[in-house]
Every structure is written in structure tokens, then in C-alpha cells.
Motif scaffolding. Structure first.
Motif, PDB file in Angstrom:
ATOM      1  N   GLN A 175       0.887  -1.387   0.161  1.00 36.35           N
ATOM      2  CA  GLN A 175      -0.124   0.156  -0.038  1.00 36.35           C
ATOM      3  C   GLN A 175       0.885   1.281  -0.072  1.00 36.35           C
ATOM      4  O   GLN A 175       0.145   2.425  -0.034  1.00 36.35           O
ATOM      5  CB  GLN A 175      -0.843   0.008   1.202  1.00 36.35           C
ATOM      6  CG  GLN A 175      -1.950  -1.210   1.234  1.00 36.35           C
ATOM      7  CD  GLN A 175      -2.921  -1.375   2.368  1.00 36.35           C
ATOM      8  OE1 GLN A 175      -2.963  -0.183   3.285  1.00 36.35           O
ATOM      9  NE2 GLN A 175      -3.568  -2.394   2.481  1.00 36.35           N
ATOM     10  N   GLY A 176       2.143   1.157   0.080  1.00 33.84           N
ATOM     11  CA  GLY A 176       3.035   2.401   0.212  1.00 33.84           C
ATOM     12  C   GLY A 176       2.947   3.084   1.423  1.00 33.84           C
ATOM     13  O   GLY A 176       2.331   2.793   2.455  1.00 33.84           O
ATOM     14  N   LYS A 179      -0.721   7.671   3.949  1.00 33.53           N
ATOM     15  CA  LYS A 179      -1.026   9.081   3.772  1.00 33.53           C
ATOM     16  C   LYS A 179      -1.198   9.689   4.997  1.00 33.53           C
ATOM     17  O   LYS A 179      -1.741   9.320   5.870  1.00 33.53           O
ATOM     18  CB  LYS A 179      -2.398   9.305   3.061  1.00 33.53           C
ATOM     19  CG  LYS A 179      -2.728  10.597   2.699  1.00 33.53           C
ATOM     20  CD  LYS A 179      -4.029  10.861   1.854  1.00 33.53           C
ATOM     21  CE  LYS A 179      -4.423  12.211   1.462  1.00 33.53           C
ATOM     22  NZ  LYS A 179      -5.617  12.405   0.638  1.00 33.53           N
ATOM     23  N   GLY A 180      -0.446  10.966   5.015  1.00 38.14           N
ATOM     24  CA  GLY A 180      -0.348  11.891   6.264  1.00 38.14           C
ATOM     25  C   GLY A 180       0.485  11.445   7.420  1.00 38.14           C
ATOM     26  O   GLY A 180       0.486  11.996   8.347  1.00 38.14           O
ATOM     27  N   ALA A 181       1.203  10.224   7.180  1.00 33.96           N
ATOM     28  CA  ALA A 181       2.162   9.935   8.352  1.00 33.96           C
ATOM     29  C   ALA A 181       3.374  10.518   8.178  1.00 33.96           C
ATOM     30  O   ALA A 181       3.881  10.532   7.171  1.00 33.96           O
ATOM     31  CB  ALA A 181       2.032   8.313   8.178  1.00 33.96           C
ATOM     32  N   ASP A 182       4.065  10.761   9.225  1.00 36.74           N
ATOM     33  CA  ASP A 182       5.537  11.302   9.406  1.00 36.74           C
ATOM     34  C   ASP A 182       6.381  10.398   9.711  1.00 36.74           C
ATOM     35  O   ASP A 182       7.429  10.245   9.432  1.00 36.74           O
ATOM     36  CB  ASP A 182       5.631  12.696  10.140  1.00 36.74           C
ATOM     37  CG  ASP A 182       5.029  13.806   9.356  1.00 36.74           C
ATOM     38  OD1 ASP A 182       5.003  13.879   8.313  1.00 36.74           O
ATOM     39  OD2 ASP A 182       4.567  14.768  10.024  1.00 36.74           O
ATOM     40  N   THR A 183       5.919   9.791  10.908  1.00 36.21           N
ATOM     41  CA  THR A 183       6.573   8.460  11.628  1.00 36.21           C
ATOM     42  C   THR A 183       6.008   6.997  11.538  1.00 36.21           C
ATOM     43  O   THR A 183       4.954   6.948  11.772  1.00 36.21           O
ATOM     44  CB  THR A 183       6.857   8.866  13.038  1.00 36.21           C
ATOM     45  OG1 THR A 183       7.444  10.068  13.166  1.00 36.21           O
ATOM     46  CG2 THR A 183       7.561   7.685  13.542  1.00 36.21           C
ATOM     47  N   LEU A 184       6.721   6.260  10.953  1.00 38.70           N
ATOM     48  CA  LEU A 184       6.216   4.960  11.018  1.00 38.70           C
ATOM     49  C   LEU A 184       7.010   3.893  11.804  1.00 38.70           C
ATOM     50  O   LEU A 184       8.310   3.856  11.709  1.00 38.70           O
ATOM     51  CB  LEU A 184       6.432   4.324   9.363  1.00 38.70           C
ATOM     52  CG  LEU A 184       5.553   4.887   8.371  1.00 38.70           C
ATOM     53  CD1 LEU A 184       5.684   4.121   7.061  1.00 38.70           C
ATOM     54  CD2 LEU A 184       4.083   5.149   8.563  1.00 38.70           C
ATOM     55  N   ALA A 185       6.336   3.108  12.422  1.00 40.10           N
ATOM     56  CA  ALA A 185       7.029   2.015  13.223  1.00 40.10           C
ATOM     57  C   ALA A 185       6.754   0.559  12.298  1.00 40.10           C
ATOM     58  O   ALA A 185       5.345   0.260  12.075  1.00 40.10           O
ATOM     59  CB  ALA A 185       6.411   1.714  14.463  1.00 40.10           C
ATOM     60  N   VAL A 186       7.524  -0.013  11.981  1.00 42.96           N
ATOM     61  CA  VAL A 186       7.388  -1.159  10.932  1.00 42.96           C
ATOM     62  C   VAL A 186       7.840  -2.517  11.620  1.00 42.96           C
ATOM     63  O   VAL A 186       8.915  -2.596  11.881  1.00 42.96           O
ATOM     64  CB  VAL A 186       8.127  -0.839   9.576  1.00 42.96           C
ATOM     65  CG1 VAL A 186       7.587  -2.113   8.694  1.00 42.96           C
ATOM     66  CG2 VAL A 186       7.743   0.262   9.131  1.00 42.96           C
ATOM     67  N   THR A 196      13.157  -0.494  -0.743  1.00 42.27           N
ATOM     68  CA  THR A 196      12.411   0.006  -1.883  1.00 42.27           C
ATOM     69  C   THR A 196      11.586   1.241  -1.584  1.00 42.27           C
ATOM     70  O   THR A 196      11.314   1.773  -2.955  1.00 42.27           O
ATOM     71  CB  THR A 196      11.475  -1.237  -2.192  1.00 42.27           C
ATOM     72  OG1 THR A 196      10.337  -1.008  -1.206  1.00 42.27           O
ATOM     73  CG2 THR A 196      12.015  -2.478  -2.040  1.00 42.27           C
ATOM     74  N   LEU A 197      11.890   2.057  -0.885  1.00 40.31           N
ATOM     75  CA  LEU A 197      11.154   3.247  -0.736  1.00 40.31           C
ATOM     76  C   LEU A 197      11.864   4.379  -1.152  1.00 40.31           C
ATOM     77  O   LEU A 197      13.242   4.413  -1.362  1.00 40.31           O
ATOM     78  CB  LEU A 197      10.810   3.725   0.914  1.00 40.31           C
ATOM     79  CG  LEU A 197      10.031   2.682   1.412  1.00 40.31           C
ATOM     80  CD1 LEU A 197      10.078   3.144   3.288  1.00 40.31           C
ATOM     81  CD2 LEU A 197       8.797   2.549   1.124  1.00 40.31           C
ATOM     82  N   PRO A 198      11.405   5.297  -1.755  1.00 44.52           N
ATOM     83  CA  PRO A 198      12.122   6.634  -2.242  1.00 44.52           C
ATOM     84  C   PRO A 198      12.664   7.237  -0.862  1.00 44.52           C
ATOM     85  O   PRO A 198      11.984   7.604   0.293  1.00 44.52           O
ATOM     86  CB  PRO A 198      10.940   7.810  -2.675  1.00 44.52           C
ATOM     87  CG  PRO A 198       9.772   6.751  -2.847  1.00 44.52           C
ATOM     88  CD  PRO A 198       9.903   5.496  -2.009  1.00 44.52           C
ATOM     89  N   MET A 199      14.131   7.363  -0.939  1.00 44.79           N
ATOM     90  CA  MET A 199      14.821   7.471   0.505  1.00 44.79           C
ATOM     91  C   MET A 199      15.033   8.988   0.712  1.00 44.79           C
ATOM     92  O   MET A 199      15.272   9.191   1.849  1.00 44.79           O
ATOM     93  CB  MET A 199      16.168   6.753   0.403  1.00 44.79           C
ATOM     94  CG  MET A 199      16.235   5.179   0.035  1.00 44.79           C
ATOM     95  SD  MET A 199      17.481   4.214   0.287  1.00 44.79           S
ATOM     96  CE  MET A 199      16.844   2.624  -0.141  1.00 44.79           C
TER      97      MET A 199
END
Length: 254
Positions: A175-176, A179-186, A196-199
């Protein structure tokens, strides 16, 4: 089984016995039976850690029984495979309860991290309740891998007054960036989707085997450390036969 079972799901943190809460120690010692899952030779360290925790904190007559955890099918679709797997685990729990607690009693399961964060132990227990078993569920919270990650890096989970999105590698890949997120915990990212993300403008804080002797931490601009994390992760998994890791991604603010 003629009596009901009180099932205590005990969060044990990320493998460090010092992360056990007093409530966890008390619940373990109050149990009639603790079940420890065997997950195959490649993950024998996980069983050894559970054994070590039991040896260190049990002071009474609590029985400890090991059982072979059913394996999840690798054949898609993913959710169907997980559902079948959970059903198989529920059947195994039921067999263990019928054989070791035929009159009922107190059963404890030791759950990595916390039973409420990306763990299915609660869902499996609820399956047994839905099947008509007298099962009273109690949760003893534990230190999560997310807490251990931020503590190890010495960072705050969120930026000032900002939210955090907790997701999985699978969802990030499919899903990429939310939207609207600044911080992700993965969590649960065996495929290293971060690579693979735009870095541009992304920072990462990565950790494996958190709070264990083999803990490994890498942090920095994603464009600068992405390949290092991928290589190090592969080497650690080969060396240990298994790996547990988690990471935080954050967009830089202007």
C-alpha cells in the motif's frame, strides 16, 4: 475437561529476563502449567530463552511442558493460511489442556513482547472460547519491541504533538507510505521493504535481537544505511538461524 481454565497470557518482553515485570513473575508462579512452544531447530534459541526465564523465576511446583507448534503454510492467500494455522494451534492448545489440566486450573503462555501488539495469541484463545470452552483470559502486559527499540536508540517515538503509524512490512510493500504519516513503526518486515522506498528525507532507526546479548542497532539517513542494514540483517539471520527486528522511519521536517 471438567473444569474451566484460567489462561494467563504473559508478556515477557524481547527475551531479556530483566524485562519481566513483577506481575509477570507472580503470574508465572501462580500457574499450574506453563506451555512452551517448540518452533523447530532453527528457532531453538527462542525455546532456550523461555526455558531460561522459567528456570530463573519459578520457585514453586509449576509444571513446564513443551509442545511442537504447528507450522504455517507458505501457500497463499496469506490470510487463509494464517487462519488455518491459528485453528491448528488452537487444537494443539486444547489437546494440551485436556491432557495436562483435565480438571481445569491455571495455564500460562509466555508471549514475546506484549500480547496486544502484533501477536495472535489473544485471537487464538478467543477461538477456543467461541468453540464453547470455559476459558477465562487474563493478560499480563510486557515490554514491546517498539519500546525496546526507542530505548536502545535513545529517541522519542513521536515528534512533538504528532501521531505514529504502526504497520507491517507487508502492508508497506502493498500500500506504500500511509497518507499523512510522518513516523512509521514497521514490524514483521522479512523482505526489507524500507530498501524499496523513495529515500530522500527519510531517517531510520533499526534494531535486531533487542535487549538480547546479540543486539544490533543501525541508525541514520535511509539512503546512507539501507544497504548496510540489508547486509547485516542477512548475515545475522544466517548466523543465528532466525531474526527478530523492527525499525522506525521518520520524514525529516524542514
Amino acid at each position: 475437561m471438567t473444569g474451566g481454565v484460567d489462561l494467563h497470557l504473559i508478556g515477557i518482553g524481547t527475551g531479556n529476563p530483566e524485562h519481566l515485570t513483577l506481575a509477570a513473575v507472580r503470574a508465572m508462579n501462580a500457574a499450574d502449567l506453563i506451555l512452551l512452544p517448540r518452533k523447530g531447530e532453527a528457532k531453538s534459541d527462542l525455546l532456550d530463552l523461555r526455558r531460561s526465564i522459567c528456570a530463573q523465576v519459578l520457585t514453586g511446583i509449576t509444571r513446564v511442558v513443551e509442545f511442537d507448534l504447528p507450522e504455517r503454510s507458505a501457500i497463499p492467500p496469506y490470510l487463509d493460511a494464517v487462519g488455518d494455522w491459528h485453528s491448528a494451534i488452537a487444537r494443539e492448545w486444547a489437546w494440551q489442556m485436556d491432557n495436562h489440566l483435565p480438571q481445569g486450573g491455571v495455564l500460562a503462555l509466555l508471549v514475546w513482547g506484549d500480547p496486544s501488539l502484533y501477536d495472535s495469541t489473544l485471537r487464538i484463545a478467543e477461538r477456543l472460547q467461541q468453540e464453547g470452552r470455559t476459558l477465562r483470559i487474563h493478560v499480563v502486559p510486557g515490554i514491546t519491541s517498539l519500546q525496546a527499540l526507542t530505548a536502545a536508540h535513545g529517541i522519542a517515538l513521536n515528534t512533538l504533538a504528532a501521531p505514529v503509524t504502526i504497520t507491517t512490512g507487508r502492508r508497506l510493500r502493498e500500500q506504500g507510505w500511509p497518507k499523512g504519516a510522518d513516523t512509521l513503526a514497521v514490524m514483521l518486515d522479512a523482505a526489507c521493504v524500507f530498501a524499496t522506498l523513495p529515500m530522500e528525507g527519510l531517517q531510520i532507526w533499526w534494531g535486531a535481537y533487542l535487549a538480547m546479548p546479540q543486539q544490533c542497532l543501525i541508525a541514520g539517513e535511509l539512503s546512507e544505511v539501507s544497504e548496510q542494514i540489508v547486509d547485516r540483517r542477512a548475515a545475522l539471520r544466517h548466523e543465528n538461524g532466525w531474526i527478530m527486528d523492527i525499525y522506525l522511519l521518520r520524514r525529516a521536517h524542514d
